[in-house]
Design a protein around this motif. Structure first.
Motif, PDB file in Angstrom:
ATOM      1  N   MET A   1       0.838  -1.206   0.000  1.00  0.00           N
ATOM      2  CA  MET A   1       0.000   0.000   0.000  1.00  0.00           C
ATOM      3  C   MET A   1       0.870   1.252   0.000  1.00  0.00           C
ATOM      4  O   MET A   1       1.821   1.356   0.777  1.00  0.00           O
ATOM      5  N   LYS A   2       0.520   2.180  -0.872  1.00  0.00           N
ATOM      6  CA  LYS A   2       1.156   3.486  -0.889  1.00  0.00           C
ATOM      7  C   LYS A   2       0.145   4.523  -0.384  1.00  0.00           C
ATOM      8  O   LYS A   2      -1.018   4.498  -0.788  1.00  0.00           O
ATOM      9  N   VAL A   3       0.594   5.407   0.490  1.00  0.00           N
ATOM     10  CA  VAL A   3      -0.296   6.401   1.090  1.00  0.00           C
ATOM     11  C   VAL A   3       0.183   7.789   0.701  1.00  0.00           C
ATOM     12  O   VAL A   3       1.315   8.172   1.013  1.00  0.00           O
ATOM     13  N   TRP A   4      -0.695   8.516   0.020  1.00  0.00           N
ATOM     14  CA  TRP A   4      -0.405   9.887  -0.372  1.00  0.00           C
ATOM     15  C   TRP A   4      -1.381  10.811   0.331  1.00  0.00           C
ATOM     16  O   TRP A   4      -2.576  10.545   0.393  1.00  0.00           O
ATOM     17  N   SER A   5      -0.871  11.900   0.841  1.00  0.00           N
ATOM     18  CA  SER A   5      -1.710  12.894   1.500  1.00  0.00           C
ATOM     19  C   SER A   5      -1.711  14.176   0.680  1.00  0.00           C
ATOM     20  O   SER A   5      -0.673  14.587   0.156  1.00  0.00           O
ATOM     21  N   VAL A   6      -2.879  14.798   0.559  1.00  0.00           N
ATOM     22  CA  VAL A   6      -3.026  16.045  -0.186  1.00  0.00           C
ATOM     23  C   VAL A   6      -3.424  17.128   0.813  1.00  0.00           C
ATOM     24  O   VAL A   6      -4.502  17.055   1.420  1.00  0.00           O
ATOM     25  N   ALA A   7      -2.557  18.120   1.004  1.00  0.00           N
ATOM     26  CA  ALA A   7      -2.790  19.079   2.084  1.00  0.00           C
ATOM     27  C   ALA A   7      -2.275  20.464   1.727  1.00  0.00           C
ATOM     28  O   ALA A   7      -1.323  20.625   0.966  1.00  0.00           O
ATOM     29  N   ASN A   8      -2.923  21.458   2.302  1.00  0.00           N
ATOM     30  CA  ASN A   8      -2.470  22.843   2.285  1.00  0.00           C
ATOM     31  C   ASN A   8      -3.267  23.569   3.369  1.00  0.00           C
ATOM     32  O   ASN A   8      -4.433  23.244   3.595  1.00  0.00           O
ATOM     33  N   GLN A   9      -2.647  24.533   4.017  1.00  0.00           N
ATOM     34  CA  GLN A   9      -3.335  25.263   5.075  1.00  0.00           C
ATOM     35  C   GLN A   9      -4.148  26.437   4.542  1.00  0.00           C
ATOM     36  O   GLN A   9      -4.512  27.328   5.289  1.00  0.00           O
ATOM     37  N   PHE A  26      -5.932   6.181 -11.032  1.00  0.00           N
ATOM     38  CA  PHE A  26      -5.468   4.890 -10.510  1.00  0.00           C
ATOM     39  C   PHE A  26      -6.530   3.809 -10.735  1.00  0.00           C
ATOM     40  O   PHE A  26      -6.213   2.669 -11.121  1.00  0.00           O
ATOM     41  N   ALA A  27      -7.790   4.144 -10.488  1.00  0.00           N
ATOM     42  CA  ALA A  27      -8.866   3.170 -10.666  1.00  0.00           C
ATOM     43  C   ALA A  27      -8.969   2.721 -12.121  1.00  0.00           C
ATOM     44  O   ALA A  27      -9.265   1.539 -12.396  1.00  0.00           O
ATOM     45  N   GLU A  28      -8.725   3.633 -13.053  1.00  0.00           N
ATOM     46  CA  GLU A  28      -8.719   3.260 -14.474  1.00  0.00           C
ATOM     47  C   GLU A  28      -7.659   2.205 -14.760  1.00  0.00           C
ATOM     48  O   GLU A  28      -7.814   1.372 -15.661  1.00  0.00           O
ATOM     49  N   GLN A  29      -6.589   2.234 -13.988  1.00  0.00           N
ATOM     50  CA  GLN A  29      -5.512   1.259 -14.135  1.00  0.00           C
ATOM     51  C   GLN A  29      -5.788  -0.022 -13.344  1.00  0.00           C
ATOM     52  O   GLN A  29      -4.925  -0.885 -13.224  1.00  0.00           O
ATOM     53  N   LYS A  30      -6.995  -0.103 -12.784  1.00  0.00           N
ATOM     54  CA  LYS A  30      -7.430  -1.250 -11.978  1.00  0.00           C
ATOM     55  C   LYS A  30      -6.603  -1.405 -10.717  1.00  0.00           C
ATOM     56  O   LYS A  30      -6.405  -2.511 -10.208  1.00  0.00           O
ATOM     57  N   ARG A  31      -6.139  -0.275 -10.192  1.00  0.00           N
ATOM     58  CA  ARG A  31      -5.517  -0.261  -8.866  1.00  0.00           C
ATOM     59  C   ARG A  31      -6.622  -0.069  -7.825  1.00  0.00           C
ATOM     60  O   ARG A  31      -7.533   0.725  -8.024  1.00  0.00           O
ATOM     61  N   ARG A  32      -6.529  -0.799  -6.739  1.00  0.00           N
ATOM     62  CA  ARG A  32      -7.522  -0.659  -5.672  1.00  0.00           C
ATOM     63  C   ARG A  32      -7.198   0.601  -4.875  1.00  0.00           C
ATOM     64  O   ARG A  32      -6.111   0.732  -4.327  1.00  0.00           O
ATOM     65  N   VAL A  33      -8.159   1.523  -4.809  1.00  0.00           N
ATOM     66  CA  VAL A  33      -7.905   2.845  -4.241  1.00  0.00           C
ATOM     67  C   VAL A  33      -8.917   3.166  -3.147  1.00  0.00           C
ATOM     68  O   VAL A  33     -10.122   2.962  -3.316  1.00  0.00           O
ATOM     69  N   PRO A  80     -18.873   2.485  -1.039  1.00  0.00           N
ATOM     70  CA  PRO A  80     -18.507   2.537  -2.463  1.00  0.00           C
ATOM     71  C   PRO A  80     -18.750   3.928  -3.034  1.00  0.00           C
ATOM     72  O   PRO A  80     -19.594   4.680  -2.540  1.00  0.00           O
ATOM     73  N   THR A  81     -18.033   4.249  -4.079  1.00  0.00           N
ATOM     74  CA  THR A  81     -18.224   5.537  -4.752  1.00  0.00           C
ATOM     75  C   THR A  81     -19.083   5.392  -6.002  1.00  0.00           C
ATOM     76  O   THR A  81     -19.475   6.398  -6.599  1.00  0.00           O
ATOM     77  N   GLY A  82     -19.336   4.166  -6.406  1.00  0.00           N
ATOM     78  CA  GLY A  82     -20.009   3.936  -7.677  1.00  0.00           C
ATOM     79  C   GLY A  82     -19.035   3.783  -8.824  1.00  0.00           C
ATOM     80  O   GLY A  82     -19.431   3.509  -9.953  1.00  0.00           O
ATOM     81  N   VAL A  83     -17.746   3.986  -8.543  1.00  0.00           N
ATOM     82  CA  VAL A  83     -16.685   3.818  -9.541  1.00  0.00           C
ATOM     83  C   VAL A  83     -15.897   2.566  -9.175  1.00  0.00           C
ATOM     84  O   VAL A  83     -15.447   2.418  -8.041  1.00  0.00           O
ATOM     85  N   GLU A  84     -15.744   1.671 -10.121  1.00  0.00           N
ATOM     86  CA  GLU A  84     -15.046   0.415  -9.855  1.00  0.00           C
ATOM     87  C   GLU A  84     -13.621   0.670  -9.386  1.00  0.00           C
ATOM     88  O   GLU A  84     -12.932   1.552  -9.906  1.00  0.00           O
ATOM     89  N   TYR A  85     -13.195  -0.065  -8.382  1.00  0.00           N
ATOM     90  CA  TYR A  85     -11.867   0.002  -7.774  1.00  0.00           C
ATOM     91  C   TYR A  85     -11.668   1.227  -6.883  1.00  0.00           C
ATOM     92  O   TYR A  85     -10.569   1.432  -6.368  1.00  0.00           O
ATOM     93  N   LEU A  86     -12.711   2.039  -6.694  1.00  0.00           N
ATOM     94  CA  LEU A  86     -12.562   3.289  -5.950  1.00  0.00           C
ATOM     95  C   LEU A  86     -13.532   3.309  -4.776  1.00  0.00           C
ATOM     96  O   LEU A  86     -14.751   3.295  -4.967  1.00  0.00           O
ATOM     97  N   ASP A  87     -13.012   3.319  -3.543  1.00  0.00           N
ATOM     98  CA  ASP A  87     -13.824   3.362  -2.330  1.00  0.00           C
ATOM     99  C   ASP A  87     -13.587   4.668  -1.580  1.00  0.00           C
ATOM    100  O   ASP A  87     -12.610   5.379  -1.821  1.00  0.00           O
ATOM    101  N   ASP A 122      -5.773  -4.470   1.582  1.00  0.00           N
ATOM    102  CA  ASP A 122      -7.031  -4.247   0.861  1.00  0.00           C
ATOM    103  C   ASP A 122      -6.886  -3.285  -0.316  1.00  0.00           C
ATOM    104  O   ASP A 122      -7.697  -3.325  -1.250  1.00  0.00           O
ATOM    105  N   TYR A 123      -5.877  -2.419  -0.257  1.00  0.00           N
ATOM    106  CA  TYR A 123      -5.754  -1.362  -1.263  1.00  0.00           C
ATOM    107  C   TYR A 123      -4.310  -1.219  -1.747  1.00  0.00           C
ATOM    108  O   TYR A 123      -3.366  -1.502  -1.017  1.00  0.00           O
ATOM    109  N   ASP A 124      -4.206  -0.745  -2.989  1.00  0.00           N
ATOM    110  CA  ASP A 124      -2.892  -0.440  -3.543  1.00  0.00           C
ATOM    111  C   ASP A 124      -2.478   0.993  -3.210  1.00  0.00           C
ATOM    112  O   ASP A 124      -1.300   1.259  -2.955  1.00  0.00           O
ATOM    113  N   TYR A 125      -3.474   1.907  -3.221  1.00  0.00           N
ATOM    114  CA  TYR A 125      -3.202   3.318  -2.937  1.00  0.00           C
ATOM    115  C   TYR A 125      -4.282   3.896  -2.023  1.00  0.00           C
ATOM    116  O   TYR A 125      -5.461   3.569  -2.161  1.00  0.00           O
ATOM    117  N   VAL A 126      -3.847   4.750  -1.122  1.00  0.00           N
ATOM    118  CA  VAL A 126      -4.747   5.540  -0.285  1.00  0.00           C
ATOM    119  C   VAL A 126      -4.421   7.009  -0.511  1.00  0.00           C
ATOM    120  O   VAL A 126      -3.251   7.410  -0.427  1.00  0.00           O
TER     121      VAL A 126
END
Length: 254
Positions: A1-9, A26-33, A80-87, A122-126
């Protein structure tokens, strides 16, 4: 699992759009996200048509066990988000009360790290969407991630917000005693305006070592995708904004 955070104050710089766009690619690439919303405003949660004011199961529940995370809990909160591979692990506005609730409680800065340890296989990317304020939520996100993405709107007021974010980042790095890989990503770039082009020039000069070499442009398709509750790439893979995020993803992975 790789974890990326997106932040700014600073708010309104494209954090949620970046999380959804990158997660969708990532989901288009069939990575579990897994997209994780740690912002009490719940923009990411609202994006996928959940109401952060009324939702019962959310990231807030993770902080209710005095620094511990029950093994079964994280999977119960994911929707689920309704997008395959994307929760999605949604947020509730109750997250705004955590600062006063957590006073004097030890171990509250590692709740997200413990949660992701449970979900590790459970996931490839968070991808974590953050609150624009420094507090227990951002500390959790920075402690849990291996890579930090800092979106910065290409306008003059955003420069001051970036200065605060860099100060916060340095404090966190010192406290953790290890470096955190980060990239500054210019967003909402409009080459037609002098303010946007001058700000981009300033960013590249002041943060040359860590700034992305390109910029995410203003794109009305982002707003259309948000209204529909789908990643921008699912709406129009050829739009210039999506092409920019594809280029960004390649650079983030290199």
């Amino acid at each position: 699992m790789k974890v990326w955070s997106v932040a700014n104050q600073k708010g309104g710089v494209g954090k949620t759009t970046s999380v959804v766009a990158l997660g969708g690619l990532f989901a288009e690439q069939k990575r579990r996200v897994l997209l994780m919303d740690l912002d009490p405003h719940g923009s990411l949660t609202s994006y996928f048509k959940h109401d952060p004011d009324t939702i019962e199961n959310s990231a807030f529940n993770l902080f209710a066990y005095n620094g511990k995370v029950p093994t079964e809990l994280p999977r119960q909160l994911i929707v689920p988000t309704g997008v395959e591979y994307l929760d999605l692990l949604p947020a509730s506005t109750a997250l705004a009360t955590l600062e006063r609730r957590m006073v004097g409680v030890e171990g509250m800065g590692l709740i997200i790290s413990k949660t992701l340890n449970i979900l590790w296989d459970d996931y490839d990317y968070v991808l974590i969407d953050n609150s624009p304020s420094l507090g227990v939520l951002m500390i959790n996100a920075l402690a849990a991630c291996q890579k930090l993405i800092i979106p910065v709107q290409t306008e003059f007021l955003a420069l001051k917000g970036l200065e605060r974010m860099m100060h916060t980042l340095q404090m966190v790095i010192r406290s953790q005693s290890h470096e955190l890989d980060y990239m500054i990503v210019p967003t909402m770039f409009d080459r037609r305006t002098q303010a946007s082009t001058q700000t981009l020039r300033t960013l590249k000069k002041q943060y040359a070592e860590h700034i992305w070499r390109f910029a995410i442009p203003v794109d009305t398709k982002f707003r259309d995708a948000s209204r529909m509750g789908i990643p921008p790439g699912n709406l129009d893979a050829a739009t210039h904004g999506v092409r920019a995020y594809k280029r960004l993803l390649v650079d983030l992975l290199n």
